[in-house]
Structures are given as structure tokens and as C-alpha cells.
Design a protein around this motif. Structure first.
Motif, PDB file in Angstrom:
ATOM      1  N   SER A 342       0.866  -1.181   0.000  1.00 12.37           N
ATOM      2  CA  SER A 342       0.000   0.000   0.000  1.00 12.37           C
ATOM      3  C   SER A 342       0.899   1.226   0.000  1.00 12.37           C
ATOM      4  O   SER A 342       2.111   1.124   0.203  1.00 12.37           O
ATOM      5  CB  SER A 342      -0.937   0.007   1.218  1.00 12.37           C
ATOM      6  OG  SER A 342      -0.204  -0.089   2.414  1.00 12.37           O
ATOM      7  N   HIS A 343       0.291   2.388  -0.257  1.00 14.58           N
ATOM      8  CA  HIS A 343       1.083   3.625  -0.222  1.00 14.58           C
ATOM      9  C   HIS A 343       0.231   4.767   0.278  1.00 14.58           C
ATOM     10  O   HIS A 343      -1.016   4.693   0.275  1.00 14.58           O
ATOM     11  CB  HIS A 343       1.678   3.930  -1.612  1.00 14.58           C
ATOM     12  CG  HIS A 343       0.712   4.568  -2.560  1.00 14.58           C
ATOM     13  ND1 HIS A 343       0.825   5.875  -2.981  1.00 14.58           N
ATOM     14  CD2 HIS A 343      -0.392   4.086  -3.166  1.00 14.58           C
ATOM     15  CE1 HIS A 343      -0.159   6.158  -3.812  1.00 14.58           C
ATOM     16  NE2 HIS A 343      -0.913   5.102  -3.946  1.00 14.58           N
ATOM     17  N   LEU A 344       0.886   5.823   0.708  1.00 17.69           N
ATOM     18  CA  LEU A 344       0.194   6.988   1.266  1.00 17.69           C
ATOM     19  C   LEU A 344      -0.307   7.862   0.127  1.00 17.69           C
ATOM     20  O   LEU A 344       0.485   8.464  -0.604  1.00 17.69           O
ATOM     21  CB  LEU A 344       1.129   7.778   2.183  1.00 17.69           C
ATOM     22  CG  LEU A 344       0.581   9.094   2.745  1.00 17.69           C
ATOM     23  CD1 LEU A 344      -0.696   8.859   3.557  1.00 17.69           C
ATOM     24  CD2 LEU A 344       1.638   9.781   3.596  1.00 17.69           C
ATOM     25  N   LYS A 345      -1.602   7.913  -0.007  1.00 14.43           N
ATOM     26  CA  LYS A 345      -2.200   8.739  -1.044  1.00 14.43           C
ATOM     27  C   LYS A 345      -1.883  10.218  -0.794  1.00 14.43           C
ATOM     28  O   LYS A 345      -1.992  10.711   0.319  1.00 14.43           O
ATOM     29  CB  LYS A 345      -3.730   8.537  -1.045  1.00 14.43           C
ATOM     30  CG  LYS A 345      -4.463   9.211  -2.178  1.00 14.43           C
ATOM     31  CD  LYS A 345      -5.948   8.865  -2.096  1.00 14.43           C
ATOM     32  CE  LYS A 345      -6.711   9.471  -3.261  1.00 14.43           C
ATOM     33  NZ  LYS A 345      -8.156   9.128  -3.182  1.00 14.43           N
ATOM     34  N   ASN A 346      -1.445  10.882  -1.832  1.00 15.92           N
ATOM     35  CA  ASN A 346      -1.083  12.320  -1.785  1.00 15.92           C
ATOM     36  C   ASN A 346       0.180  12.603  -0.954  1.00 15.92           C
ATOM     37  O   ASN A 346       0.519  13.767  -0.735  1.00 15.92           O
ATOM     38  CB  ASN A 346      -2.247  13.162  -1.249  1.00 15.92           C
ATOM     39  CG  ASN A 346      -3.463  13.063  -2.145  1.00 15.92           C
ATOM     40  OD1 ASN A 346      -3.349  12.959  -3.367  1.00 15.92           O
ATOM     41  ND2 ASN A 346      -4.650  13.078  -1.560  1.00 15.92           N
ATOM     42  N   GLY A 347       0.869  11.566  -0.509  1.00 18.28           N
ATOM     43  CA  GLY A 347       2.180  11.734   0.090  1.00 18.28           C
ATOM     44  C   GLY A 347       2.203  12.347   1.475  1.00 18.28           C
ATOM     45  O   GLY A 347       1.165  12.648   2.070  1.00 18.28           O
ATOM     46  N   ILE A 348       3.427  12.522   1.971  1.00 19.37           N
ATOM     47  CA  ILE A 348       3.637  13.006   3.334  1.00 19.37           C
ATOM     48  C   ILE A 348       3.127  14.428   3.515  1.00 19.37           C
ATOM     49  O   ILE A 348       2.812  14.859   4.634  1.00 19.37           O
ATOM     50  CB  ILE A 348       5.142  12.902   3.711  1.00 19.37           C
ATOM     51  CG1 ILE A 348       5.308  12.815   5.239  1.00 19.37           C
ATOM     52  CG2 ILE A 348       5.939  14.057   3.133  1.00 19.37           C
ATOM     53  CD1 ILE A 348       4.890  11.483   5.781  1.00 19.37           C
ATOM     54  N   GLN A 349       3.014  15.167   2.419  1.00 20.48           N
ATOM     55  CA  GLN A 349       2.502  16.541   2.504  1.00 20.48           C
ATOM     56  C   GLN A 349       1.037  16.581   2.926  1.00 20.48           C
ATOM     57  O   GLN A 349       0.525  17.637   3.329  1.00 20.48           O
ATOM     58  CB  GLN A 349       2.682  17.247   1.150  1.00 20.48           C
ATOM     59  CG  GLN A 349       1.853  16.647   0.033  1.00 20.48           C
ATOM     60  CD  GLN A 349       2.148  17.282  -1.326  1.00 20.48           C
ATOM     61  OE1 GLN A 349       3.149  17.975  -1.489  1.00 20.48           O
ATOM     62  NE2 GLN A 349       1.273  17.033  -2.284  1.00 20.48           N
ATOM     63  N   SER A 350       0.347  15.439   2.828  1.00 21.48           N
ATOM     64  CA  SER A 350      -1.066  15.406   3.207  1.00 21.48           C
ATOM     65  C   SER A 350      -1.264  15.258   4.711  1.00 21.48           C
ATOM     66  O   SER A 350      -2.377  15.416   5.213  1.00 21.48           O
ATOM     67  CB  SER A 350      -1.772  14.247   2.498  1.00 21.48           C
ATOM     68  OG  SER A 350      -1.259  12.990   2.937  1.00 21.48           O
ATOM     69  N   LEU A 351      -0.181  14.953   5.446  1.00 25.03           N
ATOM     70  CA  LEU A 351      -0.311  14.760   6.903  1.00 25.03           C
ATOM     71  C   LEU A 351      -0.287  16.093   7.630  1.00 25.03           C
ATOM     72  O   LEU A 351       0.503  16.971   7.304  1.00 25.03           O
ATOM     73  CB  LEU A 351       0.836  13.880   7.422  1.00 25.03           C
ATOM     74  CG  LEU A 351       0.858  12.439   6.883  1.00 25.03           C
ATOM     75  CD1 LEU A 351       2.000  11.674   7.525  1.00 25.03           C
ATOM     76  CD2 LEU A 351      -0.457  11.736   7.165  1.00 25.03           C
TER      77      LEU A 351
END
Length: 351
Positions: A342-351
Motif C-alpha cells: 500500500s502507499h500513502l495517497k497524496n504523500g507526506i505533505q497530506s499529513l
């Protein structure tokens, strides 16, 4: 097998017997559409003892349905068709396992809904959904029992049966699908879908029991007004089948991509799991930093060498800055045989 008394009149048939009844009990059939065709299909399959029935329909019962959709009564108006049909099926035969999908089939849910069902029964009135059913079925090698109705006439066929012709072989896709009428616009004799639905149920039972002649490569045309039938042969078209298979795989990849894309909450939960490896595929200088006991930094260019030392069944989560590189990395690892990705949708910038 319990409760054979219920099925004794069909068990006595030499073509069925106890072994055939057990085949019915073990069968998984998905009925897409719980309307005019779906109601008689469900009634007949449940009564025959088909063990698992999936019901897919996002519509609600309306009074205009009642002259032909005999699973429903006036008190059911306004209720969801799938759940209401399931209740009626269980009253008819409590031994049946019913799976309810109170939604319309679409590209986002098709493969998940079809799951491990052995046969699909197409009881829809949407041309677009019929092509979707075809493409999913072809890519999974599942037979489809099809019917459609118009005023006093109907037609039945079986597609994708033992490498036979598909829906696209008989009906090549055109640009004028919107002009195809349905019973709302054209009307329908109430008994007609019940007749055609019984035909469909018969084909399902023959496929499960492996008896008789299945309507593969044949279109049965029924004229209820003049009581005439016609059987038309049609040929397999390899190009049409390949088109369906390619479309189905595209839909599957899209659906899998959605399932494998984590939102921020799911990602944080994965980061807290000791048995999950979280891989930051950004360059070391990229910010913000994200650290944890199970987080490793492996830039995308180094991922090929790093993954050689990993267990392909290990649970792995990938992330980058925006989600684009992690999606590429996921596709690569999937191609290499990794299964729990799996992967983080929209990347670390979404946190």
C-alpha cells in the motif's frame, strides 16, 4: 447434506441426484439486478437450493415495479431492493446464504463485488453495465447468464462459458447506447421478465450441474405475444474477447490502486504496527522528516537493490512527498511479486 426432503423431487432425477444437489449447495452465484429479471432468478435459484446468492442493486422498490417484480409487496415500497429481496429469499429458503450489495455495479466496486462467485447472472437494463459485467467476467473467466426484455419480447444467452463467445462478440460496442430503450420508456408485459428470468435460472442450474445443452454461442429469442421462439447462432470473435479482457484488467488495476491508497489515518495506523515495514522513498534531504521504529529511508533509485532482501509476503507501506513516486514504486514491487503493498495517497505533505 441436510434437509433433502425439500429437494426430493429434483434429487430423484438421474441427472441430478444427491451429488448434483450437493453441487447446487456448494455453488456461488451473483445476481446483478433485483428487478423484473432478478426476482424470478432469485426465487428459482433459492428454491432449487443454490447455496450462496449475491444480490446487487442500489435501487428502491416502487409501486410501478409490483406488476412484475413478485418478490416485493406494497409495504416494501421505498425500501432498498437488494436487502428486501434478500429477506424474501430467506423466507423462501432459510438454508441459502445471501450476500447483499445495496449499490449499483460500477468500475470502482465491480471486482470486489464479483469476488469468488462462479457464475454471474446479468439482470440489468443498462447497456453500459452489461459491457462492464462482460469485461470483468472475461478477465476472471466467469460465465455470464444474460437476458433482456422489450415490450412482449425477450432474449437469453450464456457468455464466456468454457472459452465460448462473449457479450461483445454478439453486441459490438457502438456510440449510440443512449438510444437503447428500457421498460420505463417502452413498457413491458409483467409476466415477460418472469418467463425470461426462469430461462436464466434454468441455464444457471445446467451450468452448475453440468447437464444438458447450455446457450453458449446461441441467442434464444422469445416472442410472448405470438408464442414464438427462435434460436440464433453467433460466433466467437477473438478481437472482441481480447478487448473485454484488456478493459477488465484496466478496471482491476484501477480498483486495486484505490484499495492500496491509504488516507492519513490508515497510514498512521500502519506506522504503529510492528510487523509493517514503512519505506520512505524520498531522497534523504527532503522534508519534512518522518521517523519511526519501522520506517526506513530507501530512495526510489535504490529500491530495486533493497527489495531483493525482503520477504515478498511482508506488509509494506510506501510514501513519498506527493504520492506519485510511491505509486510508481508500488507498481514495480507488485510486478516483482510482492503481495502486501500500500502507499500513502497524496504523500507526506497530506499529513
Amino acid at each position: 447434506m441436510k434437509n433433502t426432503t425439500r429437494y426430493s423431487r429434483q434429487i430423484v432425477l438421474p441427472e441430478i441426484g444427491l451429488l448434483g444437489q450437493q453441487k447446487l449447495r456448494d455453488a456461488h452465484v451473483l445476481v446483478i439486478g433485483a428487478g423484473g429479471l432478478g426476482c424470478p432468478v432469485l426465487q428459482n435459484l433459492a428454491a432449487a437450493g443454490v447455496g450462496s446468492l449475491g444480490i446487487v442493486d442500489g435501487d428502491v422498490v416502487e409501486e410501478t415495479n409490483l406488476h412484475r417484480q413478485l418478490l416485493y409487496t406494497l409495504k416494501d415500497c421505498g425500501k432498498g431492493k437488494a436487502a428486501t429481496a434478500a429477506e424474501a429469499v430467506l423466507l423462501l429458503n432459510p438454508d441459502v446464504n445471501v450476500n447483499v450489495f445495496s449499490e449499483f455495479l460500477n468500475k470502482q466496486n465491480a471486482f470486489e463485488i464479483v469476488g469468488d462467485n462462479q457464475i454471474i447472472v446479468d439482470c440489468t437494463d443498462s447497456i453500459g453495465v452489461r459491457y462492464l459485467i462482460n469485461d470483468v467476467a472475461v478477465s476472471k473467466n466467469i460465465p455470464v447468464v444474460y437476458a433482456s426484455i422489450y415490450k412482449f419480447e425477450g432474449q437469453v444467452s450464456v457468455f464466456n462459458y468454457k472459452n465460448g463467445p462473449s457479450y461483445r462478440c454478439l453486441f459490438p460496442e457502438t456510440e449510440s447506447l443512449i438510444t437503447v430503450p428500457n421498460c420505463v420508456a417502452s413498457g413491458v408485459l409483467g409476466i415477460l421478465p418472469n418467463t425470461l428470468g426462469a430461462f436464466q435460472a434454468t441455464e444457471v442450474l445446467k451450468i452448475i450441474l453440468e447437464i444438458g445443452s447450455v446457450l453458449s454461442g446461441k441467442l434464444l429469442i422469445y416472442d410472448g405475444l405470438h408464442y414464438q421462439t427462435q434460436l440464433v447462432d453467433f460466433a466467437k470473435n477473438p478481437a472482441a474477447i481480447e478487448k473485454g479482457r484488456i478493459n477488465g484488467l484496466k478496471i482491476l488495476n484501477q480498483e486495486n490502486a484505490e484499495l492500496q491508497a491509504l488516507d492519513s489515518e490508515a497510514f498512521l495506523e500502519k506506522c504503529r504496527q510492528d510487523d509493517c515495514l514503512v519505506i520512505d522513498i524520498r531522497e534523504a534531504y527532503e522534508e519534512p522528516e518522518w521517523k519511526g521504529a519501522n520506517v526506513v529511508n530507501v530512495p526510489l533509485v535504490a529500491l530495486e537493490n533493497y527489495c531483493c532482501q525482503l520477504d515478498k509476503d511482508e506488509s509494506i507501506v510506501l510514501f513519498c512527498q506527493s504520492g506519485q513516486r510511491s505509486q510508481l514504486a508500488l507498481a514495480y514491487l507488485k510486478k516483482e511479486g510482492f503481495t502486501e503493498l500500500s502507499h500513502l495517497k497524496n504523500g507526506i505533505q497530506s499529513l
